[in-house]
Design a protein around this motif. Structure first.
Motif, PDB file in Angstrom:
ATOM      1  N   VAL A   1       1.117  -1.124   0.099  1.00 48.04           N
ATOM      2  CA  VAL A   1      -0.104  -0.028   0.236  1.00 48.04           C
ATOM      3  C   VAL A   1       0.847   1.254  -0.063  1.00 48.04           C
ATOM      4  O   VAL A   1       0.271   2.414   0.094  1.00 48.04           O
ATOM      5  CB  VAL A   1      -1.083  -0.076   1.217  1.00 48.04           C
TER       6      VAL A   1
ATOM      7  N   GLN B   1      -8.974  -8.632   0.300  1.00 51.00           N
ATOM      8  CA  GLN B   1      -9.194  -7.191   0.800  1.00 51.00           C
ATOM      9  C   GLN B   1      -7.983  -6.237   0.184  1.00 51.00           C
ATOM     10  O   GLN B   1      -8.066  -5.164   0.036  1.00 51.00           O
ATOM     11  CB  GLN B   1      -8.901  -7.249   2.336  1.00 51.00           C
TER      12      GLN B   1
ATOM     13  N   THR C   1      -8.333  -3.137  -2.116  1.00 49.29           N
ATOM     14  CA  THR C   1      -7.591  -1.772  -1.648  1.00 49.29           C
ATOM     15  C   THR C   1      -6.888  -1.219  -2.743  1.00 49.29           C
ATOM     16  O   THR C   1      -6.990   0.010  -3.179  1.00 49.29           O
ATOM     17  CB  THR C   1      -6.675  -1.852  -0.109  1.00 49.29           C
TER      18      THR C   1
ATOM     19  N   ASN D   1      -7.227   2.137  -4.830  1.00 53.24           N
ATOM     20  CA  ASN D   1      -6.375   3.124  -4.702  1.00 53.24           C
ATOM     21  C   ASN D   1      -4.915   2.738  -5.522  1.00 53.24           C
ATOM     22  O   ASN D   1      -3.873   2.642  -5.005  1.00 53.24           O
ATOM     23  CB  ASN D   1      -5.872   3.305  -3.243  1.00 53.24           C
TER      24      ASN D   1
ATOM     25  N   TYR E   1     -16.113  -1.948   0.364  1.00 50.51           N
ATOM     26  CA  TYR E   1     -15.940  -1.902  -0.993  1.00 50.51           C
ATOM     27  C   TYR E   1     -17.315  -2.151  -1.808  1.00 50.51           C
ATOM     28  O   TYR E   1     -17.714  -1.527  -2.745  1.00 50.51           O
ATOM     29  CB  TYR E   1     -14.801  -2.865  -1.540  1.00 50.51           C
TER      30      TYR E   1
ATOM     31  N   LYS F   1     -10.554   3.077   6.503  1.00 46.73           N
ATOM     32  CA  LYS F   1     -10.771   2.414   5.435  1.00 46.73           C
ATOM     33  C   LYS F   1     -11.670   2.905   4.477  1.00 46.73           C
ATOM     34  O   LYS F   1     -12.257   2.752   3.465  1.00 46.73           O
ATOM     35  CB  LYS F   1     -10.870   0.846   5.238  1.00 46.73           C
TER      36      LYS F   1
ATOM     37  N   SER G   1     -10.992   6.145   2.846  1.00 44.00           N
ATOM     38  CA  SER G   1     -10.301   5.996   1.634  1.00 44.00           C
ATOM     39  C   SER G   1     -11.064   5.526   0.545  1.00 44.00           C
ATOM     40  O   SER G   1     -10.671   5.677  -0.758  1.00 44.00           O
ATOM     41  CB  SER G   1      -8.876   5.385   2.003  1.00 44.00           C
ATOM     42  N   THR G   2     -11.872   4.712   0.757  1.00 43.22           N
ATOM     43  CA  THR G   2     -12.736   3.960  -0.300  1.00 43.22           C
ATOM     44  C   THR G   2     -13.524   4.911  -0.809  1.00 43.22           C
ATOM     45  O   THR G   2     -13.769   5.061  -2.061  1.00 43.22           O
ATOM     46  CB  THR G   2     -13.277   2.613   0.280  1.00 43.22           C
TER      47      THR G   2
END
Lengths: 177, 1001
Positions: free
Chosen positions: B242, B274, B278, B282, B545, B579, B582-583
């Motif tokens: 990440v 996951q 992510t 991103n 998500y 999370k 950011s999603t």
């Protein structure tokens, strides 16, 4: 012109081998929908003789005989990438479809040594002019890669430069043996 | 591999060597042959050497392993060969040898350790590969050993240390090395986690050791420790992935590693899926366009390989969503889904395959639409009657022997007005849930009162997956009811049904099959309460998500209330859970590209940012209590909340930056500080070519100076400033705000004379800032890219410092600045300092700090003594005593460099020599002895010819003291100097004398 859509390069020695990725070897025939199809066991010699027998004039004119003649002096028969168990440092493909096949093959192999192999796709249209330009581009790319001290560290930047210069997007990935 | 190449490329050489070999082979033992080959290897070229060494390896590892021990040292000696390929060969040899005989690890692990630190990255990379193999070999060997010796313990400790070293290489500066470190980490995680029955293990690795084979009671190997190390390695890999600036190839390698992990260790499936989600949401902003295509292609490939694994069953919903997003068609996805794990697997016979069934529902609905639903809520008898009629209508064409039994059953239920609970009784579980019954049941229930409806809803929720058709039917019937009662109808009943179903799904853990999404997207109307459930679903970190994909679909496909849906998503963009936030941000960023949503998103972002001009954070930020007055003060967190969305839009729409500047000027100091902390990523994302950023720099609003400076620093942190940026900053500095701090970030883009002009102001700044200026100018700044070109060479900088007009800057600051230079010993080498001294000495007047610099250079590099003596001699010609400070230093220097300085002292005119003795009387006697010790030959040489006047001074002690040396004040220049820098000169003297001490400390 049945360009080999796949080139593999081994580091430093600049030892180049070409492969097919399809299930058969296809050469142009008398019409677009009538290609000459051979399996990978057929030698260039046999193909050459076959085509001479079928229509010597046509295949001389479109350059296929010339190409086969040249090829048979390099190796006996075409090779299929998926059947080659040697390890390479760099594989260059000229068509996204082929790139996908190579990736699929490499990813389906069992990992063992974890030795990386970089795969790069440079899209080249299947016509004479593009093939020539493409050949020069790939050759230049290989030379540049050969001259890097640390291929893996410099590849990213090099490819971006080439992308900009050639105005075509490259696909690039790394697989592991 | 590389040696393969050699063998190929130089086959002729190989065969030559080989054939000459074979000629003699008959009367040679293998041992003799090895000796001969090794002798050859010492003398021949690298390429031939590799061939020969390969032969030796073959002989002593495969042909006659008993020789291995004998020749080990001879082969290992090549680890210091100058050829990279030979060193790589040695590593390969170590690997093969240890695999052949584990005991050799005791000896060879230290060699591997050394090669792991080789100066060539290609050797290091090979060593990493070998460690991947030998780690397993070593572990297996130790596990097999009952009582572990001290040697073995030490060996394992070193293996463990090497493992740590390679994990640390995930942070290497070299892209290739990082790639190898990733693969090592992958292999390590596989080894340090248990193999389970669903593990997909490659044939060749079936014998490999893994955590499950490690005894828990081993004397030295600790199961728990290894288990923890494995988990830690996985965490490191996930963390590595990440990193916002991860390179495309590293990312590709890591994606592949995750797929391997998911297949070989399905226990990590959830983490892997996951991580993929992510990443997909991103993608690192640093990737070029074509790299994004490459990465997405890879992601697709690996997702498919994970999907094909039987243990992906719980994650098929998530994986399919991702694959759809990556452009794969539903039918392709279905083809990759393992057949054995069809989610609807039942013991009894299914009348339809899934897809077809869903279609049936839709078809039926269509067919039904013209049939008016006339029955209002009335007595149950009437309701039942009309239901039966209607039912009969659409049942007739469907009648066939298979479902007659069911029909009979249904009619029985209806005819007896049996309660719904009969229909829902457990016996029914064994009967086929035919379409027909589903329809019937739904239709029936909509006619009933609340209690029964709740029973049915609960029944559905007990097995939502199996009873979803019923759920959909029920929902549509409720909606039809509502439509039938127009214009006065109420949505309450429909809303209750939708709400109950959605919250039931939301509250259930581990619902990964997309039912929630399906229900939301197929519901005819999304009511407010349903929207709240959707929001709650999005706030659940494990489903964020999926939830937001659903919300996105609503926004894009239900235009009538899209702003309401968008608002939910926008609100989530400042959510407290990272999370979720950011999603949401990544979804919004994608929607920001849509023209019709752009304004709304932008307005929201700006409104939030403009909260920052209020004295207190608005209550809106504290969630529910929107009406309550909150007198809380701003915190880092609340400030960030107001900026998340804005900052993620900024790199996409640069002109928003002016809004930030406007808010910044009005905000209080605490907020300003927070803002400066959070803008790094977005500003870097904008880049220094951004016209809007350049504009901001040019028109730097009053009050936004610190913001502009921060931006400049962020932009030039890793890359040298562009000419455009330098030009704007120069303009700003000269025409608008003459604050020298603006110049610092672009200092390496300025002209040499500009830097020299700014120096006096620059070195007066806070010491930390001065240090940064020097780091930039000296190229000692930590930077990733190529060293930026400084307008001044290190020598020029030091000279410029000496020449700063003392009216513009205090001596103390200048001295501190020169100390910073001397602190960079790598930059200020003896050669650089020699050139500096030479040039300073040639200047007239002499710079006041000249001798200080000379002495300091001498302290750093004692071997400059000879050179310094020359300087001293030259200074005598320049009448150094006319410059009091320099003269003082001159004497100090002579004092420190005796006896070499004696010859220099003897060249001084008598009054100055006397002045020296006055300052340090202890020098006289040794100097006199020095002269007395001259051999007669020396005495006659020109160099050593001592005039009588000098001898007089030397011998002064026995006679009357010399008169005072000439007062120095007659020189106008020097008077001036004294007057101006009186105080500073004092300081300078202090520092002058003490610096030697602190340098030594």
């Amino acid at each position: 012109m049945v360009p080999h859509r796949l080139v593999v390069v081994r580091e430093r020695g600049f030892d180049v081998r070409s492969f097919g990725t399809g299930t058969h070897v296809k050469l142009p025939g008398p019409a677009p929908d009538k290609p000459n199809i051979y399996d990978f066991k057929t030698t260039y010699e046999q193909m050459y003789n076959d085509l001479v027998r079928k229509d010597k004039e046509l295949y001389t004119q479109n350059g296929i005989l010339h190409m086969l003649d040249r090829n048979k002096r390099i190796k006996t028969r075409p090779e299929r990438f998926q059947s080659c168990k040697e390890q390479f440092d760099l594989v260059i493909t000229c068509e996204e479809r082929v790139y996908d096949q190579v990736l699929e093959d490499l990813n389906s192999r069992e990992q063992e040594s974890l030795q990386p192999v970089h795969v790069i796709n440079v899209d080249i249209q299947d016509n004479h002019e593009e093939a020539t330009l493409g050949a020069f581009l790939i050759c230049e790319l290989c030379q540049c890669i050969q001259h890097t001290d640390d291929m893996e560290n410099e590849m990213d930047e090099l490819l971006q430069e080439f992308e900009e210069k050639s105005q075509r997007p490259f696909l690039h990935t790394v697989c592991f043996y | 591999m590389a040696s393969d190449v050699r063998e190929q490329a130089h086959g002729s050489v190989a065969s030559q060597l080989h054939s000459s070999e074979e000629d003699r082979a008959f009367d040679m033992t293998t041992s003799e042959k090895v000796v001969e080959l090794l002798n050859q290897a010492a003398l021949i070229s690298t390429e031939e050497k590799l061939i020969v060494l390969k032969q030796v390896q073959e002989l002593i590892i495969n042909k006659d392993p008993s020789l291995l021990d004998n020749f080990l040292d001879e082969i290992i000696a090549f680890q210091t060969d100058k050829s990279i390929e030979v060193r790589k060969f040695v590593i390969g040899f170590i690997e093969e040898a240890c695999k052949r005989d584990c005991e050799l690890l005791l000896r060879l692990i230290a060699n591997l350790n050394m090669l792991m630190r080789d100066e060539s990255v290609n050797v290091v990379k090979k060593a990493i590969l070998t460690l991947s193999q030998l780690y397993k070999v070593a572990l297996q060997w130790l596990v097999r050993t009952k009582s572990v010796s001290d040697m073995q313990e030490a060996c394992w400790d070193m293996v463990t240390q090497l493992k740590e070293d390679v994990l640390a290489l995930l942070d290497s500066d070299n892209d290739g090395v990082r790639t190898y470190a990733i693969k090592f980490t992958e292999s390590l995680i596989i080894t340090l986690s248990p193999r389970t029955p669903d593990s997909d293990t490659p044939k060749k690795q079936e014998g490999d050791i893994s955590l499950d084979k490690i005894p828990k009671d081993h004397t030295y190997i600790r199961y728990d420790t290894l288990c923890d190390e494995g988990k830690l390695a996985l965490e490191q890999l996930l963390k590595f992935m990440v990193h916002p600036a991860i390179s495309s190839i590293n990312l590709t390698a890591a994606l592949g590693s995750l797929a391997t992990l998911a297949r070989q260790r399905p226990m990590f499936m959830s983490e892997v899926v996951q991580a993929y989600e992510t990443l997909h949401a991103n993608l690192p902003p640093t990737l070029a366009k074509s790299q994004v295509s490459s990465v997405r292609k890879n992601l697709k490939l690996h997702l498919v390989s994970v999907l094909k694994h039987p243990s992906s069953v719980d994650f098929q919903g998530q994986i399919s969503t991702l694959l759809l997003d990556l452009g794969m068609s539903q039918s392709e996805i279905s083809r990759c889904t393992p057949a054995t794990v069809q989610p609807r697997k039942r013991l009894h016979h299914e009348p339809y395959v899934e897809g077809k069934r869903t279609k049936m529902v839709e078809d039926d609905d269509d067919k039904e639409e013209p049939a008016p639903v006339v029955t209002p809520k009335s007595s149950s008898t009437a309701g039942t009657q009309s239901s039966i009629d209607l039912t009969a209508e659409f049942l007739l064409p469907l009648l066939n022997p298979e479902n007659v039994a069911n029909l009979v059953f249904c009619f029985w239920v209806l005819a007896t007005s049996a309660t719904i609970s009969v229909l829902l009784s457990p016996q029914l579980g064994v009967l086929i849930f035919s379409q027909v019954r589903v329809k019937l049941l739904a239709r029936l229930v909509t006619q009933f009162e609340g209690g029964k409806k709740n029973d049915l809803l609960q029944f559905i929720l007990e097995d939502m997956r199996g009873r979803s058709e019923l759920a959909f039917s029920l929902l549509f019937h409720e909606y039809n009811e509502y439509l039938g009662q127009q214009p006065s109808g109420s949505l309450d009943s429909y809303e209750h049904c939708l709400f109950t179903l959605l919250s039931g799904l939301q509250e259930k853990p581990e619902q990964r099959d997309g039912l929630f999404t399906k229900l939301v997207l197929e519901a005819p109307v999304i009511t407010d309460s349903a929207l709240e459930v959707i929001q709650r679903y999005c706030e659940d970190e494990s489903r964020v998500y999926l939830g937001m994909s659903t919300l996105k679909e609503l926004i894009l496909k239900r235009p009538s209330r899209q702003y309401q849906y968008l608002n939910v998503l926008l609100n989530l963009s400042s959510h407290e859970k990272e999370k979720v936030r950011s999603t949401a941000l990544s979804f919004i960023k994608r929607m920001y590209e849509k023209e019709h949503l752009k304004d709304c998103i932008e307005k929201f972002a700006l409104t939030y940012m403009q909260f920052l001009v209020h004295p207190n954070p608005p209550s809106l930020l504290f969630g529910a209590g929107e009406d309550t007055e909150v007198a809380a003060s701003w915190t880092e967190e609340t400030v960030r909340q107001c900026l998340y969305l804005y900052l993620s839009l900024l790199p996409i729409n640069h002109c928003l930056v002016h809004e930030l500047a406007a808010v910044y000027t009005e905000a209080i100091a605490d907020i300003k500080r927070s803002v400066l902390r959070v803008i790094e990523q977005p500003i870097r994302g904008m880049g220094m070519s951004s016209p809007d950023l350049l504009l901001l720099v040019e028109y730097c609003p009053k009050g936004a100076e610190t913001l502009v400076t921060r931006c400049l620093h962020i932009l030039t942190d890793k890359v040298p400033p562009s000419p455009e940026l330098v030009e704007r900053v120069r303009d700003l500095y000269h025409k608008r705000v003459p604050d020298v701090r603006f110049l610092i970030p672009v200092i390496n883009g300025l002209e040499k004379n500009e830097v020299i002009q700014a120096l006096p102001k620059l070195i007066k700044l806070n010491p930390i800032v001065v240090k940064e200026v020097f780091n930039r100018l000296l190229g000692t700044q930590h930077s990733e890219g190529s060293p930026s070109m400084s307008p001044l060479t290190p020598g020029e900088l030091l000279i410029a410092l000496h020449n700063i007009d003392s009216s513009k800057c205090d001596m103390k600051s200048i001295i501190k600045a020169t100390n910073l230079c001397f602190g960079e010993k790598n930059v200020y080498t003896s050669e650089v300092l020699a050139v500096v001294m030479q040039q300073l000495m040639e200047q007239t007047p002499l710079p006041i700090l000249l001798m200080r610099t000379v002495i300091q250079s001498l302290t750093m590099y004692p071997r400059l003594a000879g050179f310094v003596m020359n300087i001293l001699a030259r200074l005598i010609h320049k009448q150094v005593w006319k410059y009091p400070k320099v003269w003082e230093g001159f004497v100090k220097c002579c004092q420190r460099t005796k006896p070499q300085s004696y010859n220099v002292l003897l060249q001084l005119p008598p009054p100055q020599l006397a002045s020296v003795f006055e300052r340090c009387p202890e020098m006289r006697e040794p100097l006199l002895q020095h002269v007395h010790a001259f051999t007669p030959h020396q005495v006659h040489s020109i160099q050593a010819h001592i005039p009588a006047s000098v001898m007089a001074v030397l011998e002064a002690n026995s006679r009357k003291p010399e008169p005072e040396p000439q007062p120095e004040l007659h020189h106008p220049e020097i008077i001036e100097e004294r007057e101006v820098c009186c105080d500073e000169a004092e300081v300078a003297t202090d520092l002058f004398f003490c610096f030697v001490m602190y340098i030594r400390v």
